[in-house]
Design an enzyme around this catalytic site. Structure first.
Site, PDB file in Angstrom:
ATOM      1  N   PHE A 193       0.856  -1.185   0.000  1.00  0.00           N
ATOM      2  CA  PHE A 193       0.000   0.000   0.000  1.00  0.00           C
ATOM      3  C   PHE A 193       0.887   1.228   0.000  1.00  0.00           C
ATOM      4  CE2 PHE A 193      -2.320   3.591   1.603  1.00  0.00           C
ATOM      5  CZ  PHE A 193      -3.480   3.525   0.853  1.00  0.00           C
ATOM      6  N   ASP A 238       9.196   3.018   2.099  1.00  0.00           N
ATOM      7  CA  ASP A 238       8.001   3.801   2.414  1.00  0.00           C
ATOM      8  C   ASP A 238       7.766   3.695   3.919  1.00  0.00           C
ATOM      9  OD1 ASP A 238       5.535   4.920   2.813  1.00  0.00           O
ATOM     10  OD2 ASP A 238       4.584   3.998   1.062  1.00  0.00           O
ATOM     11  N   LYS A 256       2.154  11.225   7.335  1.00  0.00           N
ATOM     12  CA  LYS A 256       1.374  10.916   8.536  1.00  0.00           C
ATOM     13  C   LYS A 256       1.893  11.639   9.796  1.00  0.00           C
ATOM     14  CE  LYS A 256      -1.214   7.089   6.801  1.00  0.00           C
ATOM     15  NZ  LYS A 256      -0.799   6.087   5.834  1.00  0.00           N
TER      16      LYS A 256
HETATM   17  C1  PLP Z   1      -1.034   6.104   4.376  1.00  0.00           C
HETATM   18  C2  PLP Z   1       0.062   5.578   3.523  1.00  0.00           C
HETATM   19  C3  PLP Z   1       0.352   6.140   2.270  1.00  0.00           C
HETATM   20  C4  PLP Z   1      -0.494   7.211   1.649  1.00  0.00           C
HETATM   21  O1  PLP Z   1      -0.565   8.370   2.400  1.00  0.00           O
HETATM   22  P1  PLP Z   1      -1.742   9.436   2.110  1.00  0.00           P
HETATM   23  O2  PLP Z   1      -1.390  10.592   2.991  1.00  0.00           O
HETATM   24  O3  PLP Z   1      -3.027   8.779   2.486  1.00  0.00           O
HETATM   25  O4  PLP Z   1      -1.675   9.769   0.662  1.00  0.00           O
HETATM   26  C5  PLP Z   1       1.426   5.632   1.573  1.00  0.00           C
HETATM   27  N1  PLP Z   1       2.178   4.641   2.052  1.00  0.00           N
HETATM   28  C6  PLP Z   1       1.931   4.064   3.246  1.00  0.00           C
HETATM   29  C7  PLP Z   1       2.809   2.969   3.745  1.00  0.00           C
HETATM   30  C8  PLP Z   1       0.855   4.505   4.010  1.00  0.00           C
HETATM   31  O5  PLP Z   1       0.572   3.911   5.174  1.00  0.00           O
END
Ligand code: PLP
Length: 400
Positions: free
Chosen positions: A140, A225, A254
């Site tokens: 994700f 990520d 985040k």
């Molecule tokens: C939440 C998340 C994203 C996307 O972030 P948004 O601010 O919702 O665009 C990308 N990678 C990971 C691992 C995430 O948990």
């Protein structure tokens, strides 16, 4: 208006791209949220880790207020007083050389993809238009068309093509599969050090180290990520730190915005991020002084309150207590720091009904996929609050 009316309004006028629990939040403070009927809930989701500092941390609210009284957005057409210091402090926090500020996680991932492609063409000599990026199954990384192009979740992807080419997907946790997928045109490997959305999936021990070695051996970039796992969530500053792995680029978001404001960034090597030329990439709101001021304070609070250490300590305690719960529905309790997944057997009938039962008891969390309950409380949570939460989980698990 009461909860029912507010939910009806959202349903009537809002696109149904989410399926929230039937609760309307009116206020939040620390680890708690209140609904419009005045009920109090312990937040055990933390906005998918964006609220690691808790709701409305006083120092973050103060930083935002102070900045609101000065200047909020400037655009990158001009410099502002907050961005330079923010980028320096972020690079120091991440022990890296350069940063590029954006707003949301998906934008940070898009930025990292562009940076890796540019590096492949300019530095590695891959023919233009041929760069490949290796991603992992069940990943994700966000919701843009390019990002869902390499999703393996049909729900995220199937109705949204045509897709962006240039991605290869290999099973998560399999370093040999990554090495086998590398070609002369491979620019980067994109990996979550722990897969959050997939259900708090930890790769086999040594995986990240092996991927790091493979990337180095083949002159391929390693992009981690850390949007959900970064900033102490897993008990280290970054989840890659558990294996002493240093990625070439990291995507962050985040918790970087302290739960107050969306702030994201790509950080990493100067010889990669330094390749961007004026005009090649950008964002109207990226690097704005309000976001930068909040993020600077968010980094300081993480340090001053030793939130990473707390995450390691309290997370270990939480995981141990959850593992003690005797319930035939529980298949596995796993995680690192205050990032814990409880996987249920299919016979449990899905995680959703447990989340609903926990909500009734004042504990808010959310299922991810069908069978995993994800627990990710604010890193500021106390042992007593955790103990109360474990009691609720135990009682729900035993009662259902
Ligand atoms: C939440 C998340 C994203 C996307 O972030 P948004 O601010 O919702 O665009 C990308 N990678 C990971 C691992 C995430 O948990």
């Amino acid at each position: 208006m009461d909860s029912r009316q507010l939910i009806d309004l959202a349903d009537a006028y809002g696109a149904h791209n989410y399926k929230p629990l039937p609760i309307v939040i009116e206020a939040g403070e620390g680890v708690f949220m209140h609904d419009v009927e005045g009920r109090r809930y312990l937040d055990f989701l933390s906005c998918y880790s964006a609220l690691s500092h808790g709701h409305r941390h006083p120092r973050l609210i103060q930083a935002a207020k102070d900045q609101l009284d000065r200047v909020t957005v400037t655009s990158r057409a001009f410099h502002n007083t907050e961005m330079g210091p923010f980028l320096k402090e972020l690079c120091e926090f991440c022990d890296t050389e350069m940063a590029l500020p954006m707003n949301t996680g998906a934008e940070a991932v898009e930025t990292a993809i562009k940076a890796a492609r540019k590096w492949a063409y300019v530095a590695k000599g891959v023919p233009r238009g041929q760069a490949e990026i290796i991603a992992c199954g069940d990943n994700f990384h966000g919701r843009t068309v390019t990002i869902v192009s390499f999703s393996t979740e049909p729900l995220y992807r199937d109705d949204f093509g045509p897709f962006t080419p240039g991605f290869r997907v290999v099973p998560y946790g399999d370093a040999a599969a990554i090495e086998a997928a590398i070609t002369p045109n491979t620019a980067a490997i994109l990996v979550e050090p722990i897969q959050g959305e997939a259900g708090v999936i930890l790769p086999p021990e040594g995986y990240l180290k092996a991927v790091r070695q493979i990337a180095t051996r083949h002159n391929v970039l390693l992009i981690a990520d850390e949007i959900q796992t970064g900033f102490g969530r897993t008990g280290r500053r970054f989840a890659c730190d558990h294996e002493d792995v240093k990625p070439d680029l990291m995507t962050l978001g985040k918790a970087l915005g302290g739960g107050v404001y969306p702030v994201s960034a790509v950080v990493g090597r100067r010889d990669i991020l330094g390749l961007f030329q004026p005009g090649e990439h950008g964002s109207t709101f990226g690097g704005n002084p309000l976001g930068c001021a909040v993020a600077r304070e968010a980094l300081r609070v993480l340090e001053d309150e030793r939130l990473t250490e707390r995450s390691a300590q309290e997370g270990a305690w939480l995981k141990a207590r959850l593992a003690e719960i005797q319930c035939p529905y529980i298949k596995e309790v796993r995680g690192r720091g205050l990032f814990v997944g409880v996987e249920l057997y299919p016979e449990a009938g899905g995680a959703r009904r447990f989340c609903e039962a926990l909500m009734e008891r004042g504990l808010l969390c959310k299922e991810t996929h069908d069978d995993v309950i994800r627990f990710a409380p604010p890193l500021t949570i106390t042992r007593e609050q955790l103990a109360w939460a474990v009691d609720q989980v135990r009682e729900v698990m035993v009662a259902i």
